[in-house]
Design an enzyme around this catalytic site. Sequence first.
Site, PDB file in Angstrom:
ATOM      1  N   HIS A 126       0.903  -1.409   0.282  1.00 19.34           N
ATOM      2  CA  HIS A 126      -0.423  -0.048  -0.026  1.00 19.34           C
ATOM      3  C   HIS A 126       0.762   1.031   0.360  1.00 19.34           C
ATOM      4  O   HIS A 126       0.261   2.184  -0.765  1.00 19.34           O
ATOM      5  CB  HIS A 126      -0.952   0.079   1.359  1.00 19.34           C
ATOM      6  CG  HIS A 126      -2.197   0.955   1.438  1.00 19.34           C
ATOM      7  ND1 HIS A 126      -2.763   0.829   0.799  1.00 19.34           N
ATOM      8  CD2 HIS A 126      -1.270   2.518   1.871  1.00 19.34           C
ATOM      9  CE1 HIS A 126      -3.282   2.479   0.988  1.00 19.34           C
ATOM     10  NE2 HIS A 126      -2.252   3.551   1.694  1.00 19.34           N
ATOM     11  N   GLU A 127       1.954   1.522   1.158  1.00 19.39           N
ATOM     12  CA  GLU A 127       2.265   2.168   1.553  1.00 19.39           C
ATOM     13  C   GLU A 127       3.591   2.717  -0.121  1.00 19.39           C
ATOM     14  O   GLU A 127       3.398   4.023  -0.508  1.00 19.39           O
ATOM     15  CB  GLU A 127       3.750   2.681   2.052  1.00 19.39           C
ATOM     16  CG  GLU A 127       2.397   2.892   3.388  1.00 19.39           C
ATOM     17  CD  GLU A 127       1.531   3.048   3.598  1.00 19.39           C
ATOM     18  OE1 GLU A 127       1.613   4.970   2.503  1.00 19.39           O
ATOM     19  OE2 GLU A 127       0.358   3.525   4.791  1.00 19.39           O
TER      20      GLU A 127
HETATM   21 ZN   LIG Z   1      -2.710   5.094   2.277  1.00 20.18          ZN
END
Ligand SMILES: [Zn+2]
Length: 674
Positions: A464-465
């Site tokens: 995600h990051e």
């Molecule tokens: Zn995020």
Amino acid sequence: MTENPFFTASTLAYELPPFAEIRPEHYLPAFERGMAEQLAEIAAITADPQPPTVENTLVALERSGTLLRRVRGVFDNHSSADTTPEVDRIDAEISPRLAAHRDAIHLDAALFARIEELHARRAELDLDPESLRLLERRYTAFVRAGARLGAEEQARLRGINAELAAAASEFRQNVSADSKARALVLDSAEQLAGLSPDAIAAAAENGRALGHDGAYVLSLKNFSNQTELAELTDRSVRERLLAASLGRAAGTNGPLAIRMSALRAERARLLGYDTHAAYVVADETAGTVEAVDALLARLVPPAVANARREAAELAKVAAADGVEEIAAHDWAYYSEQVRQTSYQVDAAALRPYFELERVLRDGVFFAAGLAYGVTFTERPDLPGYHPDVRVFEVFDADGAPLGLFLGDFHARASKRGGAWMDELVTQSDLLGQRPVVYNNLNIAKPAPGEPVLLSWDEVRTLFHEFGHALHGLFSDVRFPYSAGTAVPRDFVEFPSQVNEMWMVWPEVMANYARHHATGEPLPAELVERIEAAESFGQGFRTVEYLAAALLDWAWHTLPEGQEVADAEEFEAAALAKAGLAVAAVPPRYRTTYFGHIFAGGYSAGYYAYIWSEVLDADTVEWFKGNGRGVRESGEVFRRELLARGDSRDALDSFRAVVGRDPETGPLLARRGLL
Ligand SMILES: [Zn+2]
């Protein structure tokens, strides 16, 4: 004092800040000079006797504030990822002054007059699309910041902004201090039964580090539902751990939340909106309060029904332990039991397949290579701001240098909870800058020499990051104002959520999910069972999230003058009214430690995660079903969306990729809400 390292551009590759030379005493003088320089630059713009042009006004504004940007990027990260009492004090001092500085620019009548004139003549200026967009966005930002208000209202606005900035800093520091103070101290290892030997050893080490020699300390993570709740077998310990989490900063931050929401409501009214939420969403892709209400209202009933079905499953298992009713501190524990018995998935047994280095290189980086053709080379010669920080140079498919990616993956006492991405250097053709971006996570450090084994959720967070990081790295725009992740808040989570798709993409998973000791791949049928178990947990996860989103919404749809006497009572009433008072599922964040909305940029914006997920789920279907290969699809997604930043309308970028407006069907299916 030797020369302040912020005063000149860094000579390191990509203008990576010279962390080894930066000391806390450099910050205040750099902030002060940075603000003064920018005000002087703006005074030069407004003193220009020539009529306003894009070049002498807008572009000049883009060029201003170089020193301030430089110090802010470093300081924001320092105060979040490796703070000290000294840095906290600087943060408390500088936050209101920075708010005042922003007001000084936005409420500069001569500057606004030039922008307003350009905006009025925009049709006849024959601007390229990027410049036109910049003009429109800047004009809107000035108006939204109060540029058209009278002097008295502007004075009040400045007062509100300064008070809000100070309150946000105080809120954040209260959460941080009380999270530390409420860490759970246990006398014996038996009380930790259910945790892995590594986790127990880490708790003992934590005890030593925090001055509780011989005791075991469980530190609190950001969100309500602490991860250890899934494993601790002692019900009373679970109860104490959750109570410690849910009660954080109740005494100090309840009144602050009341004050902040009142100030925001007053500011919204000054600016011509009924509520803070109406003010916020007017500039988001959602557009109106009603649009957000409609999505939330559509999701709540089926999500609550799912959670109740899950609770009934849990109750069956819990009955064997003599537990008559599932309490909040039981939910994660019995969910884990159900995962193990019904789905044959044991969370602890997965970890050996997710070794950090392998997940990073053979998973996260590998996927970026598959989709976008980029490659990564570690640069140990470039120092980070902490020994844990890894620096990678990123190259494009043709070998051209793209930027730097810094990975700071481990938890430490000086780092705030959660995971996030930000920039140290913003991409801009105008300024000749290539991006330097970083990811921060909070993965527990194992004993020296032991491998770093991740949980399923931590693997997802890493992907995600990194999706945010790619959004910053692939930015290809002229103006820093439009670069990378500078998109609407209810759009910015979309690219990062899309990047999570690679975690379980068969070709990617086969490449990284291997046993750290034996090299054996994660068995395919286990992956299927995990996914089935994931859909079992959707009821809890969706309700927990929606409860937090609705709390945010309740605080920020208050009209000015509506008094709140008690934060806790307000919270309970808001959840009940929304149909989300599920006693065993506390909100992901309660009011008093909801840093996203009271100390971060997400006030009236926590809905954005699920709003973005509509786009995400739709785009994942597009990736899978458009008939092109992954590489070609990746190229379209990068060129039409990631690279554009805010240089064109966000939903136009979405349409340029998918070919139509977003649809909610894929999200409802994914979350089991059809
Ligand atoms: Zn995020």
